[in-house]
Design an enzyme around this catalytic site. Structure first.
Site, mmCIF file in Angstrom:
data_model
loop_
_atom_site.group_PDB
_atom_site.id
_atom_site.type_symbol
_atom_site.label_atom_id
_atom_site.label_comp_id
_atom_site.label_asym_id
_atom_site.label_seq_id
_atom_site.Cartn_x
_atom_site.Cartn_y
_atom_site.Cartn_z
ATOM 1 N N GLY A 1 21.699 15.280 73.549
ATOM 2 C CA GLY A 1 23.139 15.197 73.841
ATOM 3 C C GLY A 1 23.765 16.575 73.743
ATOM 4 O O GLY A 1 24.955 16.708 73.444
ATOM 5 N N ALA A 2 22.962 17.614 74.026
ATOM 6 C CA ALA A 2 23.379 19.009 73.795
ATOM 7 C C ALA A 2 24.572 19.443 74.643
ATOM 8 O O ALA A 2 25.205 20.451 74.345
ATOM 9 C CB ALA A 2 22.197 19.945 74.038
ATOM 10 N N MET B 1 29.989 16.997 70.566
ATOM 11 C CA MET B 1 29.298 17.311 69.316
ATOM 12 C C MET B 1 28.075 18.178 69.579
ATOM 13 O O MET B 1 27.795 19.135 68.844
ATOM 14 C CB MET B 1 28.888 16.017 68.598
ATOM 15 C CG MET B 1 30.017 15.334 67.873
ATOM 16 S SD MET B 1 30.695 16.344 66.536
ATOM 17 C CE MET B 1 29.369 16.262 65.356
ATOM 18 N N THR C 1 26.760 6.830 66.709
ATOM 19 C CA THR C 1 27.139 5.569 66.076
ATOM 20 C C THR C 1 26.529 4.384 66.833
ATOM 21 O O THR C 1 25.971 4.549 67.910
ATOM 22 C CB THR C 1 28.677 5.447 66.072
ATOM 23 O OG1 THR C 1 29.152 5.806 67.379
ATOM 24 C CG2 THR C 1 29.287 6.380 65.054
ATOM 25 N N HIS D 1 41.234 7.977 66.408
ATOM 26 C CA HIS D 1 40.317 8.886 67.113
ATOM 27 C C HIS D 1 40.853 9.239 68.506
ATOM 28 O O HIS D 1 41.708 8.541 69.050
ATOM 29 C CB HIS D 1 38.940 8.240 67.274
ATOM 30 C CG HIS D 1 38.111 8.300 66.029
ATOM 31 N ND1 HIS D 1 38.233 7.394 65.011
ATOM 32 C CD2 HIS D 1 37.135 9.174 65.644
ATOM 33 C CE1 HIS D 1 37.377 7.693 64.042
ATOM 34 N NE2 HIS D 1 36.700 8.775 64.396
ATOM 35 N N LYS E 1 36.437 8.235 72.777
ATOM 36 C CA LYS E 1 35.439 7.647 71.877
ATOM 37 C C LYS E 1 34.843 6.393 72.504
ATOM 38 O O LYS E 1 35.546 5.568 73.062
ATOM 39 C CB LYS E 1 36.090 7.338 70.519
ATOM 40 C CG LYS E 1 35.093 6.828 69.498
ATOM 41 C CD LYS E 1 35.596 6.962 68.079
ATOM 42 C CE LYS E 1 34.613 6.371 67.083
ATOM 43 N NZ LYS E 1 33.244 6.899 67.232
#
Ligand SMILES: NC(=O)C1=CN([C@@H]2O[C@H](COP(=O)(O)OP(=O)(O)OC[C@H]3O[C@@H](n4cnc5c(N)ncnc54)[C@H](OP(=O)(O)O)[C@@H]3O)[C@@H](O)[C@H]2O)C=CC1
Ligand SMILES: O=C(O)C1=N[C@H](C(=O)O)C[C@H](O)C1
Length: 265
Positions: A8-9, A13, A99, A153, A157
């Site tokens: 997920g580079a 995040m 998550t 958030h 999200k």
């Protein structure tokens, strides 16, 4: 040096993790995965100088001879379970910030990891302040059994409620069970469905999604003519980086699957 790949580079995040790993003297950034950024330089994608590392499109491409010691995963609840199974079965330690894993799935990953000598950390929140907010909340719960969570958030999200809210509710419920206390009976009626939020056992969670927010949570305790609020705010995604870097360094020495960064502190 601990060889680290970021799954997920190219995400919000992932890009911060790439920079944090690159800047740490004990970690070596060796790869990045992101389906739509495949073929691009990982440094360029992260917004720094080119690092001479080309991004791959899936975990399947990095499980061979040059596999890393650790994969850090910040992808999506939709893909984390299948990817985690593959990474652990390949004997790679996996630091999971993504998550969405259920308790049953975590148990299954524990079994797979132990079979292949690969450890796993599932941490719904890598910020020190959030870990402390959860710890304090669980300590307060036996004294204030009436409690509700409001988590706030950004509007991109994937999930609601947040992983942090779910873990906070679990820790509060565990503490209340141990102390043999429960909330007063909730006689409130919903005149509009959903108005009272969602329940995780004895704890109510309300999720707010708005542009402008990063990651925030309030735990509201109600008592005898008084209230007590515990609040945590992540002001940017940098708040998660010390926890991620710590996890990369420690994961080889903590067998099996661990749920929650507090067990690494
Ligand atoms: N534990 C913690 O402290 C924190 C956890 N999180 C969690 O991390 C996760 C990611 O959040 P965030 O970075 O904001 O989300 P983003 O959407 O910004 O990033 C996710 C990245 O993963 C990529 N991706 C999707 N599928 C795959 C796949 N199969 N393999 C590799 N990469 C994939 C996406 O690519 P594309 O866009 O092309 O689909 C995207 O670049 C969420 O579950 C979030 O809740 C977030 C912050 C802190
Ligand atoms: O998606 C996010 O942004 C975040 N996700 C995690 C969660 O669901 O708790 C951690 C943090 O709240 C940011």
């Amino acid at each position: 040096m601990i060889r680290v790949t970021v799954n997920g580079a190219g995400g919000k995040m992932g890009r911060e993790v790439v920079k944090a790993v690159h800047n740490d003297s004990e970690l070596a950034l060796v790869g990045g995965i992101d389906p739509t950024k495949s073929g691009q330089d990982i440094g360029t994608v992260a917004g720094i100088e080119p690092l001479g590392i080309t991004m791959n499109s899936s975990v399947d491409e990095i499980l061979g001879d040059t596999k890393p010691d650790v994969i850090v995963d910040f992808t999506s609840p939709a893909v984390i379970y299948e990817n985690a199974k593959k990474m652990l079965a390949a004997g790679i330690h996996v630091v999971i910030g993504t998550t969405g894993l259920t308790a049953v799935q975590r148990d299954e990953l524990d079994v797979i990891g132990r079979k292949h000598n690969a450890n796993c950390l599932v941490a719904p929140n890598f910020s020190l302040g959030a870990v402390m907010m959860m710890k304090v909340s669980s300590e307060l719960a036996p004294y204030f059994p009436n409690v509700e969570i409001i988590e706030l958030h950004h509007n991109h999200k994937y999930d609601a409620p947040s992983g942090t809210a779910i873990l906070t509710a679990k820790l509060i419920n565990d503490a209340k069970l141990a102390a043999q206390v429960t909330a007063d009976e909730d006689l409130t009626r919903e005149s509009l469905p959903g108005a009272r939020g969602a329940k995780v056992d004895d704890v109510t969670i309300h999720s707010v999604r708005l542009p402008g927010y990063v990651a925030h949570q309030q735990v509201l305790f109600g008592g005898y003519d008084e209230t007590l609020t515990v609040r945590h705010d992540s002001l940017s995604r940098l708040s998660f980086m010390p926890g991620v870097v710590l996890a990369c360094k420690k994961i080889a020495s903590v067998p099996g699957l661990t749920y929650g960064l507090e067990h690494y502190l």
